[in-house]
Design a protein around this motif. Structure first.
Motif, PDB file in Angstrom:
ATOM      1  N   GLU A 174       0.869  -1.179   0.000  1.00 34.68           N
ATOM      2  CA  GLU A 174       0.000   0.000   0.000  1.00 34.68           C
ATOM      3  C   GLU A 174       0.909   1.234   0.000  1.00 34.68           C
ATOM      4  OE1 GLU A 174      -3.160   0.247  -0.221  1.00 34.68           O
ATOM      5  OE2 GLU A 174      -4.057  -1.615   0.494  1.00 34.68           O
ATOM      6  N   GLU A 175       1.310   1.667  -1.174  1.00 38.47           N
ATOM      7  CA  GLU A 175       2.320   2.731  -1.238  1.00 38.47           C
ATOM      8  C   GLU A 175       1.860   4.041  -0.590  1.00 38.47           C
ATOM      9  OE1 GLU A 175       2.497   2.162  -5.511  1.00 38.47           O
ATOM     10  OE2 GLU A 175       4.664   2.083  -5.296  1.00 38.47           O
ATOM     11  N   GLY A 176       0.590   4.376  -0.795  1.00 36.71           N
ATOM     12  CA  GLY A 176       0.068   5.628  -0.222  1.00 36.71           C
ATOM     13  C   GLY A 176       0.116   5.590   1.299  1.00 36.71           C
ATOM     14  N   TYR A 177      -0.272   4.450   1.881  1.00 38.45           N
ATOM     15  CA  TYR A 177      -0.255   4.330   3.348  1.00 38.45           C
ATOM     16  C   TYR A 177       1.182   4.305   3.862  1.00 38.45           C
ATOM     17  CZ  TYR A 177      -5.252   3.184   3.275  1.00 38.45           C
ATOM     18  OH  TYR A 177      -6.617   3.212   3.105  1.00 38.45           O
ATOM     19  N   GLY A 182       3.854   6.717  10.185  1.00 37.89           N
ATOM     20  CA  GLY A 182       4.934   7.240  11.027  1.00 37.89           C
ATOM     21  C   GLY A 182       4.360   7.836  12.291  1.00 37.89           C
ATOM     22  N   PRO A 183       5.234   8.272  13.206  1.00 43.66           N
ATOM     23  CA  PRO A 183       4.754   8.810  14.479  1.00 43.66           C
ATOM     24  C   PRO A 183       4.096  10.182  14.363  1.00 43.66           C
ATOM     25  CG  PRO A 183       7.152   8.880  14.373  1.00 43.66           C
ATOM     26  CD  PRO A 183       6.704   8.151  13.153  1.00 43.66           C
ATOM     27  N   VAL A 184       4.308  10.865  13.230  1.00 46.37           N
ATOM     28  CA  VAL A 184       3.694  12.190  13.037  1.00 46.37           C
ATOM     29  C   VAL A 184       3.072  12.251  11.651  1.00 46.37           C
ATOM     30  CG1 VAL A 184       4.137  14.682  12.838  1.00 46.37           C
ATOM     31  CG2 VAL A 184       5.368  13.342  14.529  1.00 46.37           C
ATOM     32  N   LEU A 185       1.825  12.650  11.597  1.00 42.45           N
ATOM     33  CA  LEU A 185       1.190  12.924  10.305  1.00 42.45           C
ATOM     34  C   LEU A 185       1.094  14.442  10.236  1.00 42.45           C
ATOM     35  CD1 LEU A 185      -0.124  11.641   7.808  1.00 42.45           C
ATOM     36  CD2 LEU A 185      -2.295  11.671   9.006  1.00 42.45           C
ATOM     37  N   PRO A 186       1.978  15.065   9.439  1.00 43.35           N
ATOM     38  CA  PRO A 186       2.059  16.527   9.495  1.00 43.35           C
ATOM     39  C   PRO A 186       0.830  17.236   8.929  1.00 43.35           C
ATOM     40  CG  PRO A 186       3.681  15.608   7.952  1.00 43.35           C
ATOM     41  CD  PRO A 186       2.866  14.471   8.446  1.00 43.35           C
ATOM     42  N   GLN A 187       0.765  18.502   9.222  1.00 40.44           N
ATOM     43  CA  GLN A 187      -0.352  19.335   8.759  1.00 40.44           C
ATOM     44  C   GLN A 187      -0.131  19.646   7.279  1.00 40.44           C
ATOM     45  OE1 GLN A 187      -0.804  22.799  11.233  1.00 40.44           O
ATOM     46  NE2 GLN A 187      -2.941  22.980  10.650  1.00 40.44           N
ATOM     47  N   THR A 188      -1.056  19.195   6.417  1.00 41.29           N
ATOM     48  CA  THR A 188      -0.895  19.437   4.977  1.00 41.29           C
ATOM     49  C   THR A 188      -1.903  20.461   4.463  1.00 41.29           C
ATOM     50  OG1 THR A 188      -2.333  17.543   4.615  1.00 41.29           O
ATOM     51  CG2 THR A 188       0.032  17.150   4.403  1.00 41.29           C
ATOM     52  N   LEU A 257      11.193   3.411   9.186  1.00 35.43           N
ATOM     53  CA  LEU A 257      11.150   4.875   9.326  1.00 35.43           C
ATOM     54  C   LEU A 257      12.481   5.513   8.894  1.00 35.43           C
ATOM     55  CD1 LEU A 257       9.177   5.151  12.699  1.00 35.43           C
ATOM     56  CD2 LEU A 257       8.295   5.588  10.397  1.00 35.43           C
ATOM     57  N   LYS A 258      13.588   4.817   9.194  1.00 27.49           N
ATOM     58  CA  LYS A 258      14.901   5.374   8.832  1.00 27.49           C
ATOM     59  C   LYS A 258      15.253   5.139   7.367  1.00 27.49           C
ATOM     60  CE  LYS A 258      17.238   4.925  13.247  1.00 27.49           C
ATOM     61  NZ  LYS A 258      17.294   3.622  13.860  1.00 27.49           N
ATOM     62  N   LYS A 259      15.005   3.912   6.891  1.00 31.11           N
ATOM     63  CA  LYS A 259      15.536   3.553   5.565  1.00 31.11           C
ATOM     64  C   LYS A 259      14.487   3.329   4.489  1.00 31.11           C
ATOM     65  CE  LYS A 259      18.988   0.846   8.000  1.00 31.11           C
ATOM     66  NZ  LYS A 259      19.337  -0.542   8.308  1.00 31.11           N
ATOM     67  N   GLY A 260      13.283   2.917   4.897  1.00 29.70           N
ATOM     68  CA  GLY A 260      12.304   2.505   3.888  1.00 29.70           C
ATOM     69  C   GLY A 260      11.352   3.611   3.444  1.00 29.70           C
ATOM     70  N   LYS A 261      10.896   4.390   4.405  1.00 30.23           N
ATOM     71  CA  LYS A 261       9.820   5.349   4.139  1.00 30.23           C
ATOM     72  C   LYS A 261      10.173   6.350   3.036  1.00 30.23           C
ATOM     73  CE  LYS A 261       6.905   8.684   6.418  1.00 30.23           C
ATOM     74  NZ  LYS A 261       6.169   9.092   7.576  1.00 30.23           N
ATOM     75  N   LYS A 262      11.432   6.772   3.016  1.00 31.31           N
ATOM     76  CA  LYS A 262      11.831   7.810   2.048  1.00 31.31           C
ATOM     77  C   LYS A 262      11.580   7.373   0.602  1.00 31.31           C
ATOM     78  CE  LYS A 262      16.691   6.464   2.254  1.00 31.31           C
ATOM     79  NZ  LYS A 262      17.633   6.417   3.357  1.00 31.31           N
ATOM     80  N   HIS A 263      11.576   6.072   0.366  1.00 24.89           N
ATOM     81  CA  HIS A 263      11.364   5.585  -1.003  1.00 24.89           C
ATOM     82  C   HIS A 263       9.913   5.727  -1.461  1.00 24.89           C
ATOM     83  CE1 HIS A 263      15.433   4.217  -1.045  1.00 24.89           C
ATOM     84  NE2 HIS A 263      15.224   3.548   0.073  1.00 24.89           N
ATOM     85  N   PHE A 264       9.037   6.064  -0.517  1.00 22.43           N
ATOM     86  CA  PHE A 264       7.617   6.182  -0.877  1.00 22.43           C
ATOM     87  C   PHE A 264       7.146   7.637  -0.904  1.00 22.43           C
ATOM     88  CE2 PHE A 264       8.295   1.994   0.859  1.00 22.43           C
ATOM     89  CZ  PHE A 264       7.651   1.185  -0.057  1.00 22.43           C
TER      90      PHE A 264
END
Ligand code: Q46
Ligand code: ZN
Length: 300
Positions: A174-177, A182-188, A257-264
């Protein structure tokens, strides 16, 4: 076994940290974890208004208590979702804690206040009760936080929840999810308040110890709709891995969170955000789902 910090008799062993603690040192460890999570992820500052979402379960009760004890400017919010006796019992637990400790609490009752019924909606829209319930909760968390001038909405999600969600999202890519997990869903959007999870590195078991050691009453039963949920199966599988190899859940989540998330990051949904023509809350359609739910439930 002895406490690794003070050498007194240990009451809890944390295999993933290769550590054991006495009651006092466990509470010290727990507090440090929460404070570190808040600061490292810039969740909120002292003085900023934080809305803590509470359900009466051990995780959210632990969250509420620690934020109050650490002097954060926290107001709790409970939503009665009309799930039979479960909802009534959870409301009692939350109200009792607020009263005994003289703490501010906002109570929303979706039936009394908006005429909403998750079972009627589930049947009419052919969606699961959890899917309807999730939409209603997300809407109200955000609306109450926005209207009340809060800086963040805090939830009691723990390490087990986060690792199980990640596991599910990876299994079906689920690429979008994954981009948002993460621990913070920022204000968009100016009307979408930041969502934060201060307990994301602490396990269910550690939250249980926290509430027991502090003699905090909590509701032992889970929502009846959580039974059989896919996430419970994922938690069981991860518990087996954890048993064999302590630290698996933490490595899985922190590694992502450190290595994987950035790819999405590029996969973020490019949905156009609008404001609902009725209530002004953020939506992707002309009218938000909450307003549609209210209409459905109030039609004769
Ligand atoms: S979504 Fe589903 Fe939860 Fe709502 S109906 Fe119960 S289990 S409370 S986290
Ligand atoms: Zn609306």
């Amino acid at each position: 076994m002895k406490c690794v910090r003070c050498k007194k008799k240990a009451v809890i062993v944390l295999r993933r940290h290769n550590a054991a603690f006495c009651a006092d040192c466990f509470l010290h460890y727990y507090k440090n974890q929460v404070l570190k999570n808040i600061r490292k992820n810039r969740m909120f500052e002292k003085g900023e208004k934080v809305l803590a979402v509470v359900s009466g379960g051990k995780d959210s009760m632990a969250l509420w208590d620690i934020l109050v004890k650490e002097g954060y400017n926290v107001v709790a919010m409970y939503i009665n979702l009309g799930i039979g006796e479960y909802s009534n019992r959870s409301q009692e637990v939350v109200e009792k804690f607020a009263k005994e400790n003289n703490l501010p609490l906002i109570v929303k009752d979706i039936k009394k206040e908006f005429g909403l019924d998750i079972y009627k909606l589930s049947k009419t829209l052919r969606r699961s009760p959890c899917s309807v319930c999730g939409s209603i909760k997300r809407y109200l968390f955000n609306k109450v936080a926005y209207d009340g001038g809060f800086s963040a909405v805090a939830t009691g999600h723990n390490l087990d929840d986060e690792a199980a969600t990640l596991f599910g999202n990876v299994l079906s890519w689920e690429e979008g999810y994954l981009a948002r997990q993460g621990p913070v869903l920022p204000q968009t959007h100016p009307k979408l308040i930041k969502k934060v999870k201060p307990l994301y590195t602490l396990t269910e078991r550690e939250n249980m110890y926290y509430v027991l050691l502090n003699k905090i009453e909590f509701l032992h039963e889970e929502c009846p709709h959580s039974v059989g949920a896919r996430s419970i199966l994922y938690k069981e599988l991860l518990n087996k891995l954890e048993e064999e190899s302590p630290g698996t859940k933490q490595r899985f989540l922190s590694g992502f969170l450190k290595k994987g998330k950035k790819h999405f990051q590029d996969v973020r949904e490019k949905l156009e955000l609008k404001e609902c023509k009725n209530c002004g809350q953020v939506t992707t359609t002309e009218e938000c789902s909450f307003c549609r739910f209210v209409k459905i439930c109030n039609q004769q």
